[in-house]
Design a protein around this motif. Structure first.
Motif, PDB file in Angstrom:
ATOM      1  N   ASP A  86     -15.429  13.957   1.553  1.00 17.38           N
ATOM      2  CA  ASP A  86     -15.283  13.806   2.999  1.00 17.38           C
ATOM      3  C   ASP A  86     -16.429  14.545   3.677  1.00 17.38           C
ATOM      4  O   ASP A  86     -16.748  15.673   3.317  1.00 17.38           O
TER       5      ASP A  86
ATOM      6  N   TYR B  61     -11.602   0.593   9.697  1.00 14.98           N
ATOM      7  CA  TYR B  61     -10.477   0.162   8.869  1.00 14.98           C
ATOM      8  C   TYR B  61      -9.489  -0.626   9.710  1.00 14.98           C
ATOM      9  O   TYR B  61      -9.120  -0.211  10.810  1.00 14.98           O
TER      10      TYR B  61
ATOM     11  N   LYS C 295      -7.145  -0.934  -0.463  1.00 10.25           N
ATOM     12  CA  LYS C 295      -7.757   0.114   0.355  1.00 10.25           C
ATOM     13  C   LYS C 295      -6.720   1.159   0.755  1.00 10.25           C
ATOM     14  O   LYS C 295      -5.564   0.832   0.974  1.00 10.25           O
ATOM     15  N   LYS C 296      -7.191   2.375   0.891  1.00  8.20           N
ATOM     16  CA  LYS C 296      -6.281   3.430   1.337  1.00  8.20           C
ATOM     17  C   LYS C 296      -6.375   3.567   2.851  1.00  8.20           C
ATOM     18  O   LYS C 296      -7.483   3.661   3.387  1.00  8.20           O
TER      19      LYS C 296
ATOM     20  N   GLN D  17       0.830  -1.208   0.000  1.00 10.98           N
ATOM     21  CA  GLN D  17       0.000   0.000   0.000  1.00 10.98           C
ATOM     22  C   GLN D  17       0.859   1.251   0.000  1.00 10.98           C
ATOM     23  O   GLN D  17       0.477   2.269  -0.533  1.00 10.98           O
ATOM     24  N   GLU D  18       2.008   1.148   0.622  1.00 11.05           N
ATOM     25  CA  GLU D  18       2.837   2.336   0.778  1.00 11.05           C
ATOM     26  C   GLU D  18       3.990   2.362  -0.223  1.00 11.05           C
ATOM     27  O   GLU D  18       5.021   3.004   0.018  1.00 11.05           O
TER      28      GLU D  18
ATOM     29  N   ARG E  34     -10.392  12.722   0.414  1.00  9.09           N
ATOM     30  CA  ARG E  34     -11.571  12.498  -0.396  1.00  9.09           C
ATOM     31  C   ARG E  34     -12.351  13.784  -0.524  1.00  9.09           C
ATOM     32  O   ARG E  34     -12.587  14.482   0.448  1.00  9.09           O
TER      33      ARG E  34
ATOM     34  N   GLU F 185      -1.348  11.009  -1.692  1.00 14.14           N
ATOM     35  CA  GLU F 185      -2.730  10.640  -1.401  1.00 14.14           C
ATOM     36  C   GLU F 185      -3.500  11.796  -0.775  1.00 14.14           C
ATOM     37  O   GLU F 185      -4.677  11.963  -1.042  1.00 14.14           O
ATOM     38  N   VAL F 186      -2.830  12.564   0.065  1.00 15.35           N
ATOM     39  CA  VAL F 186      -3.570  13.610   0.770  1.00 15.35           C
ATOM     40  C   VAL F 186      -3.593  14.931   0.017  1.00 15.35           C
ATOM     41  O   VAL F 186      -4.313  15.843   0.399  1.00 15.35           O
TER      42      VAL F 186
ATOM     43  N   PRO G 297      -6.830   5.238   6.227  1.00 14.73           N
ATOM     44  CA  PRO G 297      -7.643   6.443   6.414  1.00 14.73           C
ATOM     45  C   PRO G 297      -6.842   7.709   6.695  1.00 14.73           C
ATOM     46  O   PRO G 297      -7.260   8.791   6.337  1.00 14.73           O
TER      47      PRO G 297
ATOM     48  N   ASP H 259      -5.487   9.624   3.364  1.00 10.26           N
ATOM     49  CA  ASP H 259      -6.474   9.622   2.298  1.00 10.26           C
ATOM     50  C   ASP H 259      -7.081  11.014   2.210  1.00 10.26           C
ATOM     51  O   ASP H 259      -7.273  11.683   3.217  1.00 10.26           O
TER      52      ASP H 259
END
Lengths: 283, 663, 337
Positions: A277, A258, A266-267, A85-86, A274, B592-593, A269, A272
């Motif tokens: 949000d 999560y 999945k990201k 993921q990272e 959005r 991502e952020v 949280p 992330d």
């Protein structure tokens, strides 16, 4: 299981699917095991598998280049997921030989705390799976629904009491950074604790610096820690680090539903953004 | 070591009435690095600025702090002043002792102490400021306009008028949008087509405007001046270059389907142009219903086409183009009234919407301009109009007022009477909102001259009795409940954001509100800009707008876009994020952020290990300096120029150092 | 001087010391065996393998304030220290202090270290139950060695202790206590000593180390040997002879604190250059310092065989094996890192 493990490892090496296999071998230091790196077919007999294979070998994945095979338990696979993921490892160059694991034990032969509530006896992601032949008797007796029971005692304390508890723990810290070094997710090429301009964390082992260090580390692992418990295992002064990380895990689960390490798509949280949000300020 | 000069402004009495400015200056003299401090009546005045420049020379100052108002007002003034004094413009900090101090406090003593702290913070920061250089990026002199309604059309015309290229991407087979469906426009009653089609033709004929109809924006990357946009050109199955719109194909096509353009009141073919004035006048094959595509039968259109323009094998094409600016003109869609039980859940054929009514009014529409009952095609004489359907309804619809329903309902009531003076028009309303030039007069006229009956109240139920549609409502002004047996009910349904607005917003990195309407950078001072530099808004995608407002915002947005394009290169604020690749571990949490998509991954060769690895890279032109990446970066590899960790730490230390020791 | 004491007499000796000195002795602190200041005889452990942390922490503390400063004024650290006794030191650890003396007292004297050393008496406790990881006998030491101590207590078991002084101060402590040591007692002691020494199975051959290290500097062996290492500081910090430190300013204090060659930033320079960036180089450095450079400079190995590195390694690296397996002949040079 061991035979199968060795067979699969041998095949991977033989077919040149991997150049090296990271696994466990018996330690000549004592009855325990130690990580090993096997590069040839005749080396696979060194591989071992028992309840002393506590290490999370995914720690080595980043530094071993090329195509690599890794022997992994369910918990270790979770950290591989997190590393994917990272952006730290490329799944394509890794072959996971996953092992069904009932439980691991500490130096005194006690089942590890994390194993009592384990929910990934069979790893969630793998290329090869070695199943256990013995009946899963140990597994059944597990208290998987008591995932966070380890926190109860601390959560019952008042804030000042809790602070006092942790101050006493952090006082012991010798800043050997074994917790950081053994953590598969503490892969930063320069740790925030090493930064000098500005100096976020006092470098010497004082209560102040130790407190900052341990709390900052817990925060940096929030939503990322997959609970392999290695930091607590290696801490030479027995700081119950797993409780810190577990608490963060619980908070993240409550707030964002999560759990790290289960789904590489999945990201996490906390990293992330959005546009939808629900909180106004973030947009 | 920095040599700091502190200048404390009185701002007339704005500051000096509450803050002892002389004391602030006096104490500031004792702060580390401060070599000069004084107070002055108006720092922003010319003598004030001269004072700074003079003192820089006299005291050999290297850093400037002005304690005055908010940086949003005068930071630019003093940066320029600092630059004119021969210093880097970023060797300047503003201490806000007005908005954040004198204006919000009464106690002079306390306010003075706070002002001293604010100045202390600024001096601690300025001492650690780095010299920053403004950089520039080249500009692609072309504007992308997403949406080909009146809004996009006007924007394209204005961009072209300014001498720049524009590309319109329209999802439908023709440009024209909603306005093409209208009959007449309020309050002047111009024929909508008569005023729209010349503009459509102008767009089509302009050398500077390119049209991509039946196309959609698929991906947007890059940044102001250099947006890279992928556009999907959906397969029309008709070669635009060969077709001349003769119409032979659609005349001969055997498949008859409801026409979307006519709100399903009329028919179209499987190969069709949506309406006669379509631009481009090139048909499109409806692949879902075409007999050849589905059953390999028919193929008539191909046979009859004199120009061999039919190409059943044509496939979608994705093209990529670069743009300097983007204008979003995606418009709106109508609220679906079928959720309302009181209006019959959309079950009754004779309960229609304003757009249906527009098509009926239109003489070239499906009814040839006759107002009929969709159920039996008989003339409708008694028409009930209901306003605020889905608007101003927080519980079930949209919380906002759709702004134009009052007007178009009035217009429709008027046109109904013009079409048939015998007809009766009833309008249920909550409030009449007619704030616009000649709007109120228009509504008055509809009631007084045309005799439309306005009833203030809500409709509680529409039901059928003896085959007639019954509208039961109340007139709150007379306090009576009334029932009207209507031939036709016209609902003024709310204007809402398109369902896929969010997808587009994410692509463009522009924010949207809880109603999925795109959000402008500032509701008053930047109404057509977005927070993403180079992306502008026009028309109803931002909020419901009538045609005059839409056209006005289209012109405004194009002026803004052309303003950008008129530069050879664009300056970028150097106060942006910077990645230290030595420290960066490539986790890309920052990416991502980042709300602006300003971070991408880059492969580098590690200086020490000589091995390749990924790190984060900031696109300077996209970065807005918000600092989100800073907080996400665990090892602290990202710093924000102008607000570096060192600067912030310096500030904290300046405030806490002494206080800490007191404890 | 040698005297034979019963347990009660030994306790009285300790009690007496507590009145006159600050006594530091091994205690069980929440499961960790640590040397800590004690005020009660009952706290003190008698039968324990060895402490987690070596006694170097009382001479080279994990964190030590060198001086304080505020607004240009410097306040030197107070070096005066009450006389203290460290009670129950194992022979390996006592010997480690002699090695540290070479660093901190031989040429340039480190006053911070010297003052602590000067004001401390060491009362040792011989070792009857060595651990599997112990290998003191390979490094000129042994479970009953009295080197570096003022007084050694040998446990003859069954509540009888043989005390042997090794300095005038030690002799002073023994005077008038217990009874004479006879030949039988000596014999028992020798028997216990030999029995214990036999228990130490781990045998290294240090005589070959220097040559092997000289030949093996560029050996690819180090690449393999270091692979498991996670580069933490446990072995360095818990080693009784490791003495590297860093100095930093922390909130008005100049402090020196433990540092170790296993850390990436240990050799990082201001320019960003780092001669020992790689794990292999850092791992190797430890051996070269202990068994190469120190031997060349001071004539002894910088190791006392306490086995803490083996016992506490998070990945169970067998440090003694690493040395034993170092090839005798130079091998193909690995890439320079």
């Amino acid at each position: 299981m061991l035979e199968q493990l060795r067979k699969k490892a041998k095949e991977l090496l033989k077919n040149k699917e991997v150049e090296v296999i990271i696994g466990y071998q018996k330690s000549n230091n004592n009855s325990f095991t130690t990580p090993c790196f096997i590069e040839s077919e005749d080396g696979v007999d060194r591989l071992t598998w028992d309840e002393h294979c506590v290490y999370n070998l995914s720690l080595y994945l980043k530094e071993v280049k090329g195509k690599v095979g890794i022997v992994a338990k369910g918990c270790d696979v979770k950290s591989i997921v997190a590393l994917m993921q990272e952006n730290q490892i490329d799944r394509d160059r890794i072959k996971i030989i996953a092992l069904e694991c009932q439980a691991q034990v500490d130096q005194e032969g006690q089942i590890l705390e994390k194993c009592r509530t384990c929910q990934v006896h069979i790893p969630g992601m793998y290329d090869e799976l070695v199943r256990s032949k013995t009946s899963p008797s140990k597994i059944e007796s597990k208290e998987s629904d008591k995932e966070y029971s380890v926190l109860e005692e601390l959560e019952a304390k008042s804030t000042p009491e809790r602070w006092q508890f942790w101050q006493r723990q952090f006082e012991k810290c010798i800043r050997c950074y074994a917790c950081r070094q053994v953590c598969p997710l503490c892969y930063c090429s320069e740790c925030i604790s090493e930064k000098t301009a500005p100096q976020w964390i006092l470098p010497s082992p004082s209560l102040k610096g130790n407190t900052t260090w341990n709390i900052v580390r817990a925060f940096h692992l929030a939503g990322r820690c997959i609970d392999c418990g290695e930091c607590e295992r290696v801490c030479p002064v027995n700081i119950p680090l797993r409780r810190l990380n577990k608490k963060m895990e619980k908070e993240i689960q409550t707030m964002f539903n999560y759990v790290p390490g289960l789904d590489s798509k999945k990201k996490p949280p906390l990293v992330d953004f959005r546009v939808d949000d629900p909180q106004e300020f973030i947009r | 070591m920095a040599r700091i000069g502190v200048f404390v402004c009185h701002c007339g009495t704005n500051i000096s009435a509450t803050v002892d400015v002389k004391k602030v200056a006096e104490i500031a003299k004792g702060f580390p690095g401060v070599k000069f401090a004084t107070d002055y009546r108006y720092m922003c005045s010319e003598p004030g600025q001269d004072l700074i420049q003079k003192m820089v020379k006299e005291h050999n100052l290297t850093r400037i702090v002005v304690a005055a108002c908010s940086p949003s007002l005068h930071e630019k003034t003093f940066r320029t002043c600092t630059q004119n004094a021969g210093l880097n413009p970023y060797f300047f900090e503003m201490a806000n002792i007005r908005e954040q101090c004198s204006w919000v406090h009464d106690d002079r003593e306390e306010a003075t102490l706070k002002a001293i702290d604010i100045v202390k913070l600024a001096t601690a920061k300025v001492g650690k400021n780095n010299p920053l250089q403004t950089t520039f990026i080249p500009v692609e002199k072309k504007v992308l306009i997403i949406g080909g309604g009146i809004s996009g059309i006007q924007a394209a015309i204005d961009v072209a008028f300014n001498g720049f290229k524009a590309v319109i991407v329209e999802r439908e087979p023709s440009i024209g949008g909603r306005m093409a469906m209208f009959d007449k426009t309020f309050p002047t009653l111009d024929c909508a087509a008569c005023i729209l089609t010349p503009k459509m033709v102008e767009v089509n004929q302009s050398d500077l405007i390119k049209l991509y109809t039946y196309s959609e924006v698929e991906e947007v990357s890059g940044y102001v001046g250099n947006f890279k946009v992928k556009i999907r050109r959906k397969a029309r199955l008709v070669d635009e270059n060969k077709c001349n719109g003769c119409g032979t194909c659609w005349q001969r096509c055997p498949v008859r389907l409801p026409s979307e353009f006519d709100m399903n009141l009329g028919k179209r073919k499987a190969i069709y142009v949506p309406f006669p004035q379509a631009v481009p006048n090139v048909p499109v094959i409806d692949q879902k219903h075409c007999l050849y595509i589905n059953k390999k039968k028919c193929g008539i259109c191909k046979k009859v086409c004199p120009f061999e323009a039919i190409d059943y094998e044509q496939e979608d094409e994705v093209i990529e183009e670069q743009f300097g600016a983007i204008i979003v003109a995606t418009g709106f869609t109508m609220f679906d009234h079928s959720i309302y039980g009181e209006y019959g859940y959309g079950k009754y054929k004779n309960v229609t919407t304003g757009l249906h009514f527009e098509r009926m009014l239109n003489s070239s529409g499906p009814t040839g301009g006759k107002i009929v009952r969709p159920s039996d095609g008989k003339e409708a004489k008694k028409v009930v109009f209901i306003q605020c359907v889905g608007s101003r309804d927080e519980a079930r619809g949209m919380p906002y007022c759709s702004r134009l329903c009052c007007m178009y309902t009035a217009k429709q009531a008027l046109l109904l009477k013009e079409h048939n003076p015998e007809a009766e028009a009833y309008v249920f309303y909550i409030d009449i909102r007619a704030a616009g030039k000649n709007y109120e007069e228009f509504v008055e006229r509809v009631q007084d001259e045309y005799g439309a009956t306005y009833l203030r109240g809500r409709v509680s139920k529409i039901f059928q009795r003896n085959g007639r549609l019954m509208v039961r409502g109340c007139d709150t002004l007379s306090g009576t409940q009334i029932e009207i047996d209507a031939d036709l009910v016209v609902l003024a349904t709310a204007l809402i954001a398109r369902p896929d607005a969010i997808k587009l917003a994410q692509m463009l990195h522009i924010p949207y509100d809880q109603n999925r309407l795109f959000t402008e950078a500032h509701p008053k001072l930047a109404p057509v800009e977005t927070v993403t530099t180079g992306v502008f808004l026009t028309g109803a995608c931002q909020s419901p707008k009538d045609i005059p407002d839409t056209v006005a915002t289209a012109s405004a947005a194009s002026v803004k876009a052309c303003g950008l394009l008129s530069h050879e290169k664009l300056p970028i604020d150097p106060q942006i994020a910077r990645v230290d690749v030595e420290i960066c571990s490539g986790c890309l949490a920052c990416k991502e952020v980042c709300p602006f998509g300003a971070i991408e991954k880059e492969e580098i060769v590690d200086r020490v290990t000589q091995q390749k690895r990924w790190v984060a890279k900031v696109a300077p032109s996209l970065c807005n300096g918000c600092g989100a990446c800073n907080t996400a970066c665990r090892p602290g590899a990202i710093d924000l120029d102008g607000f570096t960790e060192e600067q912030i730490f310096g500030q904290i230390e300046s405030l806490t150092a002494d206080k800490g020791n007191e404890r | 001087m040698k005297r034979l004491l019963k347990k009660e007499e030994l306790n009285r000796l300790l009690l007496g010391l507590m009145k006159e000195y600050d006594v530091i002795a091994p205690i069980d602190e929440e499961g960790l065996i640590l040397f800590r200041p004690v005020t009660k005889v009952e706290q003190v452990l008698w039968d324990y393998p060895n402490s987690l942390k070596p006694v170097k922490e009382f001479f080279l503390p994990p964190r030590e304030v060198l001086f304080q400063f505020k607004r240009g004024k410097v306040q030197p650290a107070n070096l005066s220290l009450k006389k203290r006794v460290i009670w129950g030191v194992r022979p390996c650890d006592a010997r480690s202090l002699l090695l540290l003396d070479k660093v901190f007292l031989d040429s340039t004297q480190d006053v911070y270290y010297r003052e602590k050393r000067k004001s401390t008496l060491l009362v040792g406790l011989s070792c009857n139950h060595p651990e599997k990881s112990c290998f003191c006998t390979s490094f000129a030491s042994g479970p009953h060695h009295k080197e570096g101590m003022d007084l050694l207590i040998a446990d003859l078991e069954e509540g009888i202790f043989l005390l042997e002084s090794n300095s005038p101060e030690g002799e002073q402590l023994l005077k008038g206590r217990g009874k004479e040591v006879n030949k039988i007692d000596e014999k028992i002691r020798t028997k216990i000593k030999e029995k214990t020494e036999r228990k130490i199975e781990r045998k290294l051959k240090p005589s070959q180390f220097l040559e092997r290290l000289t030949n093996g500097f560029d050996s690819s062996y180090w690449e393999k040997a270091s692979r498991q290492c996670i580069s933490c500081g446990i072995c360095r910090y818990l080693c009784p002879t490791c003495h590297c430190f860093d100095i930093a300013d922390e909130e008005g204090e100049r402090v020196r604190f433990w540092d170790g060659c296993s850390f990436r930033n240990f050799t990082k320079m201001t320019s960003g250059e780092n001669p020992r960036f790689g794990k292999r180089e850092r791992f190797k450095q430890w051996y070269y310092h202990k068994f190469g450079y120190f031997k060349e400079n001071h004539g002894v190995f910088l190791c006392v065989g306490c086995g803490r590195c083996l016992r506490n390694c998070p990945v169970k690296i067998d440090f003694s094996e690493v040395l034993q397996q170092l090839p005798a002949q130079a091998q193909t040079p690995a890439r320079e890192g």
